[in-house]
Design a protein around this motif. Structure first.
Motif, mmCIF file in Angstrom:
data_model
loop_
_atom_site.group_PDB
_atom_site.id
_atom_site.type_symbol
_atom_site.label_atom_id
_atom_site.label_comp_id
_atom_site.label_asym_id
_atom_site.label_seq_id
_atom_site.Cartn_x
_atom_site.Cartn_y
_atom_site.Cartn_z
ATOM 1 N N THR A 138 15.748 -11.326 14.456
ATOM 2 C CA THR A 138 14.925 -12.291 14.602
ATOM 3 C C THR A 138 13.814 -12.071 13.442
ATOM 4 O OG1 THR A 138 14.940 -12.218 16.955
ATOM 5 C CG2 THR A 138 12.874 -13.370 16.163
ATOM 6 N N GLU A 139 13.301 -13.255 12.945
ATOM 7 C CA GLU A 139 12.170 -13.220 11.968
ATOM 8 C C GLU A 139 11.133 -12.367 12.177
ATOM 9 O OE1 GLU A 139 9.584 -16.174 8.953
ATOM 10 O OE2 GLU A 139 11.050 -16.921 10.366
ATOM 11 N N SER A 140 11.035 -11.240 11.250
ATOM 12 C CA SER A 140 9.920 -10.396 11.609
ATOM 13 C C SER A 140 9.102 -10.133 10.328
ATOM 14 C CB SER A 140 10.519 -8.799 11.986
ATOM 15 O OG SER A 140 11.112 -9.009 13.353
ATOM 16 N N GLN A 141 7.919 -9.726 10.267
ATOM 17 C CA GLN A 141 7.175 -9.273 9.346
ATOM 18 C C GLN A 141 6.200 -7.979 9.473
ATOM 19 O OE1 GLN A 141 3.286 -11.648 8.658
ATOM 20 N NE2 GLN A 141 4.473 -12.602 6.868
ATOM 21 N N LEU A 142 6.417 -7.128 8.470
ATOM 22 C CA LEU A 142 5.871 -5.965 8.068
ATOM 23 C C LEU A 142 4.509 -6.126 7.390
ATOM 24 C CD1 LEU A 142 8.714 -3.665 7.713
ATOM 25 C CD2 LEU A 142 7.550 -4.036 9.668
ATOM 26 N N GLU A 143 3.303 -5.304 7.526
ATOM 27 C CA GLU A 143 2.073 -5.393 6.854
ATOM 28 C C GLU A 143 1.934 -3.986 6.357
ATOM 29 O OE1 GLU A 143 -0.128 -8.812 9.042
ATOM 30 O OE2 GLU A 143 -1.049 -6.800 9.157
ATOM 31 N N CYS A 144 1.386 -3.889 5.003
ATOM 32 C CA CYS A 144 0.952 -2.570 4.472
ATOM 33 C C CYS A 144 -0.438 -2.825 3.885
ATOM 34 C CB CYS A 144 2.007 -2.507 3.212
ATOM 35 S SG CYS A 144 1.486 -0.873 2.371
ATOM 36 N N HIS A 145 -1.502 -1.993 4.551
ATOM 37 C CA HIS A 145 -2.631 -2.213 3.945
ATOM 38 C C HIS A 145 -2.955 -0.985 2.947
ATOM 39 C CE1 HIS A 145 -3.216 -4.990 7.354
ATOM 40 N NE2 HIS A 145 -2.758 -3.895 8.274
ATOM 41 N N ALA A 146 -3.688 -1.756 1.806
ATOM 42 C CA ALA A 146 -4.352 -0.851 0.772
ATOM 43 C C ALA A 146 -5.880 -0.927 0.878
ATOM 44 C CB ALA A 146 -3.846 -1.173 -0.289
ATOM 45 N N ASP A 147 -6.436 0.153 1.167
ATOM 46 C CA ASP A 147 -7.902 0.033 1.633
ATOM 47 C C ASP A 147 -8.694 0.776 0.652
ATOM 48 O OD1 ASP A 147 -7.187 0.243 5.211
ATOM 49 O OD2 ASP A 147 -7.601 -1.662 3.824
ATOM 50 N N GLY A 148 -9.979 0.529 0.316
ATOM 51 C CA GLY A 148 -10.924 1.461 -0.424
ATOM 52 C C GLY A 148 -10.333 1.840 -2.097
ATOM 53 N N PHE A 149 -9.767 0.900 -2.633
ATOM 54 C CA PHE A 149 -9.461 1.021 -4.032
ATOM 55 C C PHE A 149 -10.533 0.444 -4.933
ATOM 56 C CE2 PHE A 149 -6.985 -2.731 -2.693
ATOM 57 C CZ PHE A 149 -7.291 -3.768 -3.694
ATOM 58 N N TYR A 150 -10.422 0.805 -6.088
ATOM 59 C CA TYR A 150 -11.205 0.159 -7.082
ATOM 60 C C TYR A 150 -10.898 0.747 -8.604
ATOM 61 C CZ TYR A 150 -15.666 -1.319 -9.562
ATOM 62 O OH TYR A 150 -16.354 -1.947 -10.395
ATOM 63 N N PRO A 151 -10.842 -0.125 -9.646
ATOM 64 C CA PRO A 151 -11.124 -1.667 -9.393
ATOM 65 C C PRO A 151 -9.841 -2.297 -9.155
ATOM 66 C CG PRO A 151 -10.659 -1.032 -11.603
ATOM 67 C CD PRO A 151 -10.489 0.424 -10.892
ATOM 68 N N PRO A 152 -9.963 -3.605 -8.892
ATOM 69 C CA PRO A 152 -8.722 -4.597 -8.673
ATOM 70 C C PRO A 152 -7.804 -4.744 -10.037
ATOM 71 C CG PRO A 152 -10.748 -5.786 -8.657
ATOM 72 C CD PRO A 152 -11.075 -4.401 -8.690
ATOM 73 N N PRO A 153 -6.615 -5.251 -9.711
ATOM 74 C CA PRO A 153 -5.934 -5.312 -8.653
ATOM 75 C C PRO A 153 -5.028 -4.062 -8.447
ATOM 76 C CG PRO A 153 -4.662 -6.194 -10.496
ATOM 77 C CD PRO A 153 -6.068 -5.655 -11.146
ATOM 78 N N VAL A 154 -4.074 -4.618 -7.238
ATOM 79 C CA VAL A 154 -3.048 -3.560 -6.936
ATOM 80 C C VAL A 154 -1.633 -4.214 -6.916
ATOM 81 C CG1 VAL A 154 -4.407 -1.823 -5.697
ATOM 82 C CG2 VAL A 154 -3.548 -3.892 -4.508
ATOM 83 N N SER A 155 -0.559 -3.571 -7.102
ATOM 84 C CA SER A 155 0.590 -4.088 -6.947
ATOM 85 C C SER A 155 1.554 -3.641 -5.918
ATOM 86 C CB SER A 155 1.338 -3.755 -8.316
ATOM 87 O OG SER A 155 2.668 -4.334 -8.334
ATOM 88 N N PHE A 156 2.000 -4.677 -5.069
ATOM 89 C CA PHE A 156 3.015 -4.151 -3.923
ATOM 90 C C PHE A 156 4.259 -4.344 -4.305
ATOM 91 C CE2 PHE A 156 -1.132 -4.978 -2.056
ATOM 92 C CZ PHE A 156 -1.288 -4.020 -0.687
ATOM 93 N N SER A 157 5.150 -3.456 -3.495
ATOM 94 C CA SER A 157 6.663 -3.639 -3.488
ATOM 95 C C SER A 157 7.102 -2.807 -2.399
ATOM 96 C CB SER A 157 7.153 -3.104 -4.622
ATOM 97 O OG SER A 157 7.068 -1.625 -4.901
ATOM 98 N N TRP A 158 8.659 -3.329 -1.950
ATOM 99 C CA TRP A 158 8.990 -2.677 -0.813
ATOM 100 C C TRP A 158 10.240 -1.970 -1.035
ATOM 101 C CZ3 TRP A 158 6.570 -2.631 3.932
ATOM 102 C CH2 TRP A 158 5.366 -3.477 4.185
ATOM 103 N N THR A 159 10.764 -0.784 -0.449
ATOM 104 C CA THR A 159 12.197 -0.373 -0.616
ATOM 105 C C THR A 159 12.557 0.122 0.869
ATOM 106 O OG1 THR A 159 10.859 1.956 -0.598
ATOM 107 C CG2 THR A 159 10.908 0.820 -2.823
ATOM 108 N N LYS A 160 13.945 0.129 0.779
ATOM 109 C CA LYS A 160 14.680 0.548 2.020
ATOM 110 C C LYS A 160 15.719 1.466 1.215
ATOM 111 C CE LYS A 160 18.217 -1.114 5.285
ATOM 112 N NZ LYS A 160 18.994 -2.574 5.514
ATOM 113 N N ASP A 161 15.533 2.951 2.164
ATOM 114 C CA ASP A 161 16.380 3.989 1.711
ATOM 115 C C ASP A 161 16.278 4.343 0.179
ATOM 116 O OD1 ASP A 161 18.713 3.213 4.226
ATOM 117 O OD2 ASP A 161 17.094 4.404 4.246
ATOM 118 N N GLY A 162 15.053 4.057 -0.575
ATOM 119 C CA GLY A 162 14.906 4.221 -1.821
ATOM 120 C C GLY A 162 15.306 3.453 -2.686
ATOM 121 N N GLN A 163 15.987 2.008 -2.167
ATOM 122 C CA GLN A 163 16.369 0.876 -3.072
ATOM 123 C C GLN A 163 15.242 -0.313 -3.115
ATOM 124 O OE1 GLN A 163 18.881 1.206 -4.928
ATOM 125 N NE2 GLN A 163 19.164 3.152 -4.436
#
Length: 929
Positions: A138-163
């Motif tokens: 079923t379509e699902s969604q995961l969230e990853c929160h990055a809090d308290g960083f400075y300065p912007p921006p940040v870059s997000f990416s996702w892995t599964k078993d290292g890939q």
């Protein structure tokens, strides 16, 4: 003294050039700002030293006259000064302490050292992934929160078993109250069985450093639910139900029972299958009373992470059929006997109330819920309805409400005759010179349509009564309401329907609809390309979406099959609605100019909205700019047979490939159809006037042919460019400028009712002469005139200008000074305007005139709005002339009246100065009045 001078000279050679250093520190840590000077003297006097640290124009530390002054939050060691170490320590670094710090060192008023240190805060993000359950496949969604960083921006990416399973993308995030930033990255996927023990990772890159948070998923397997019943001896005995729940995971789950939609208590019991899933059978026993009141039973299963429970339902008659007749025991037979006696007694006691109960039964109604249309779109008709079933539905009436406001039928049922009085009023016509007419209505206009309310469009209708599929005595009607949705009226509203009997105030039933969403598809602009103000080598691509509702909209940018990240968007935040309740948003992305200027890089944006069945796509293939094309310029007027040069300037276009074609337009044709392409055209350029902007000049050399200079002919310049969907064309008329023949005076005609018709006949000339009629007493005011153009018997063009006016001596408050739009009712014919003296439109019957002329009614004036399409249709003649009313005030004495003056101004390119023709009312005319 000489020794001190030598020391100062020596110190001058020790002065260091100003340097700059960048220091980065994490929040709530100490940072050391360096300031070091190499001192080669063996003995120094601290009283001659002066050291200062300055930030943002304010001193934070100062050492002077062997005394140290330093602000809170900073620290330095004065004992190290003699070693040349003047460093400053910033305690508990925060965002407010960032900036440029300047260190200066003087010895005996001589600068030895000056340096700048830039302090910046680097705060890495803290990562967190909320542990949540996902449902298998079923379509699902995961969230990853990055809090308290400075300065912007940040870059997000996702892995599964290292890939890597999702490519990196940048986010600026949003500012928190303490000045730092936070951002959230999302991953949308469909969990499979192979993801049960897989290790997922959220990888965040900030300021060159990478962090990764690894976790495993909690996957919920939806069960198979089957409901059954243990056969019971009779329908009067309790029945035991059981619910088989199979192939679910994890073990934690709960089963609850429902009877007619009401939750019942239960007792859990689970078993594990060989494949690691669990199974459970749940029992519930319905009492005989519950069995009689139950029509449908259901077994529903709740699981973690599942929004809607999985359930199985069935009817008791199908689950526990009673085919064999029950066998009565002795106790049962006694119970039956007592029941019969009780029924007889009850029948005798309640016989008097039977008729009333029967009447109430006949009046019982079954009303469905309000059925809403699947999509409610602005401007498109929608229908809501309820179904009413019962024995007396023919006497049922319904009342509809929007929220709590009653709704009445506002649909147009048909116009009344009062709104079309103009169709029943005869029109009268007066014929004027040159084929012109004056037309008016005999009576006043009819009243306007009544003003509409602000409830919008609604139409009430019902269908029935119809025979229902059940008992033959049951009937059914469908009450419906058709409406046209509007954001300002229907946003967040509900419909309410009250059902009652005709002539009764009592409300039998009431139904309220769910809140519905009004949809409006966005209007999407084309992609606009523009240079970035700070970097001309970067092109911004912007698309605008407007007039949509609700406010959730998504823009997705693509380039040659890859998805781009927008750099600025108003779609992510909730845009504000306009006065009509609609929303607007824009999205923007940027690309290097070199890619777009190739002309082959395909960039497109896909706009998604709930009101769209398919996304709207806009596409561009490169940076292009449309050309600006001037009018055709020509050389001075030449004699027949001499060379004539035409020119057309084309500027501010890109890319430089532009095509110019010269065409000859057939002379004398009304449709100006094109002839063959003309030879002799040349193109000078294109020349680059600015970076990536060009201009060129197209010229054509031809021969001036006086014999063929006729009206309607000319030469056309057609410009084609990749940025144009249609070519740009400019037309040059091959004609001469000739002055018209102007008569010596104005022709005047007067009616018996005081309406004067002034006319002027002009012959020849090109182009058309411009006329302006004016009238008044001491001062003149502009008038409305009528011009017609014909070809005379001598072949020359004749321009006929006619102006009608009526003089008035009433005060300005009762009659405006000049008021166009009056029409006079008469049927007489105007005499020849060229006759000497004053001629009258209507001849009166008196002793001096023996002609038997019909006497008509007095002149009636009716106001007509100038420029009204309805009046033009009513006239039936585009040559109808309007009457101008001129107010002539009295002179210094009551018996005097100002003399009427009429003047016309003629302007033409062949005339050096305008020509004026005027007419002044004779003195004897004033004295005779």
């Amino acid at each position: 003294m000489q020794f001190k001078v030598l020391v100062y000279v020596f110190l001058l050679h020790l002065i260091n050039n100003a340097t700059s250093t960048d220091i980065q520190a994490r929040p709530n840590t100490n940072a050391s700002l360096p300031c070091n000077v190499t001192l080669k003297l063996e003995k120094l006097d601290e009283a001659l030293m002066q050291v200062s640290w300055v930030s943002n124009g304010s001193a934070v530390a100062l050492f002077k006259n062997a005394t140290s002054q330093i602000k809170d939050g900073f620290f330095w060691t004065t004992g190290h000064f003699l070693n040349g170490d003047f460093s400053l320590t910033v305690l508990d670094v925060g965002l407010t302490l960032q900036g440029l710090y300047e260190c200066t060192v003087h010895y005996n008023f001589t600068m030895l050292h000056s340096s700048n240190v830039t302090l910046s805060v680097i705060a890495p993000p803290s990562l967190s992934v909320p542990q949540q359950w996902v449902v298998l496949e079923t379509e699902s969604q995961l969230e990853c929160h990055a809090d308290g960083f400075y300065p912007p921006p940040v870059s997000f990416s996702w892995t599964k078993d290292g890939q890597a399973i999702q490519s990196p993308y940048q986010l600026d995030g949003e500012t928190t109250p303490d000045g730092y930033y936070r951002a959230s990255g999302n991953l949308t996927f469909y969990p499979s069985r192979g993801d049960q023990n897989a290790t997922f990772g959220c990888k965040v890159n900030h300021n060159g450093t990478t962090q990764e948070l690894k976790f495993q998923l909690n996957i919920t397997y939806l069960p198979t639910v089957r409901l059954s019943a243990i056969p019971s001896p009779s329908s009067n005995s309790p029945v035991t139900l059981y619910c088989d729940v199979e192939s679910f995971y994890p073990e934690e789950m709960s089963v609850f029972w429902l009877q007619n939609g009401t939750v019942l208590p239960n007792t859990p019991s689970n078993e594990q299958n060989p494949d690691g899933t669990f199974r459970s059978r749940r029992y519930f026993t319905l009492s005989s009373e519950q069995r009689w009141t139950s029509r449908e039973v259901a077994c529903a299963v709740n699981q973690p992470g599942v929004a809607h429970p999985v359930q199985a339902s069935g009817n008791l008659e199908e689950l526990d059929p009673q085919d064999e007749p029950p066998v009565l025991t002795k106790s049962a037979k006694a119970s039956v006997a007592l029941m019969c006696i009780s029924l007889v007694l009850v029948f005798l006691l309640c016989f008097g109330f039977s008729w009333r109960r029967r009447d109430e039964k006949q009046k019982s109604l079954a009303v469905s819920g309000i059925i809403l249309p699947p999509r409610i779109v602005v401007g498109q008709k929608g229908r809501v309805s309820v179904s009413i079933e019962g024995r007396r539905v023919d006497r049922v009436q319904t009342t509809w409400f929007l929220n709590d406001t009653p709704i009445s039928d506002t649909s147009l049922t048909g116009p009344s005759r009062a709104n079309f009085n103009c169709l029943y009023n005869p029109l009268t016509t007066i014929h004027l010179p040159y084929g012109l007419t004056l037309t008016s209505l005999v009576s006043e206009k009819g009243p306007l349509l009544p003003a509409r309310g602000e409830m919008g469009y609604y139409k009430l209708h019902s269908q029935g009564p119809l025979h229902s599929s059940g008992s033959g005595a049951q009937q059914q009607i469908i009450a419906s309401l058709t409406f046209i949705p509007q954001i300002s009226i229907h946003k967040g509203a509900v419909f309410k329907c009250q059902v009652s009997y005709a002539g009764k105030d009592k409300i039998v039933m009431e139904r309220v609809s769910e809140r519905f969403t009004v949809l409006s598809a966005p209007e999407v602009s084309e992609i606009q390309l523009a240079e970035t103000p700070n970097d001309s080598e970067v092109i911004s691509l912007t698309v605008q979406a407007s007039h949509f509702h609700p406010d959730v909209i998504t823009f997705r940018w693509f380039c040659q099959g890859g998805e781009l990240s927008p750099v600025a968007s108003q779609a992510s935040s909730s845009p504000r609605p306009n006065s009509e309740g609609f929303f607007s948003a824009f999205s923007q992305c940027k690309l290097p100019r070199s890619e777009l200027e190739q002309g082959s890089t395909r960039v497109w944006v896909s706009v998604h909205h709930i009101a769209l069945k398919q996304p709207v796509t806009r596409e561009t293939r490169g940076f292009i700019k449309q050309p600006c094309v001037s009018d055709i310029m020509s050389s001075a007027s030449l004699s027949p047979g001499q060379a004539l040069t035409l020119g057309c300037q084309i500027t501010d276009f890109y890319p430089p490939n532009v095509t110019v074609t010269w065409l000859k337009v057939r002379e004398g044709e009304q449709d100006d159809s094109e002839d063959d392409i003309m030879e002799g055209g040349e193109l000078w350029g294109p020349m680059e006037i600015k970076p990536r902007l060009y201009r060129t000049m197209a010229t054509l050399r031809t021969t001036a042919n006086q014999e063929k200079r006729q009206r309607g002919g000319g030469i056309k310049c057609r410009v084609e460019h990749p940025s144009l969907h249609e070519p740009i064309e400019r037309l040059w008329k091959n004609v001469d400028i000739v002055a018209p023949t102007i008569p010596s005076s104005i022709s005047v005609c007067w009616s018996s009712e005081g309406v004067g018709v002034f006319s002027l006949l002009l012959k020849g000339g090109h182009p058309k002469v411009k006329l302006q009629w004016t009238a008044g007493g001491a001062t003149l005011s502009p008038l409305v005139s009528n011009e017609t153009e014909e070809i005379g018997d001598d072949g020359q063009r004749e321009l006929k200008s006619v102006c009608a006016l009526e003089r008035s001596t009433q005060p300005p408050s009762r009659s405006p000074k000049l008021r166009g739009g009056h029409r006079i009712k008469t049927k007489a014919v105007v005499t020849d305007p060229g006759a000497d003296g004053i001629a009258y439109i209507d001849e009166k019957e008196d002793g001096e005139n023996n002609n038997n002329v019909e006497k008509y009614e007095d002149t009636k004036l009716s106001d007509v709005d100038e420029g009204s399409d309805e009046e033009e249709r009513r006239d039936g003649d585009c040559g109808a002339l309007r009457i101008n009313r001129v107010d002539l005030r009295k002179g210094s004495r009551e018996s005097e009246r100002a003399r009427l003056r009429v003047c016309v101004e003629l302007t033409h390119p062949a005339l050096t100065l305008p020509v004026y023709k005027s007419w002044t009312e004779p003195i004897e005319e004033i004295s005779s009045m």
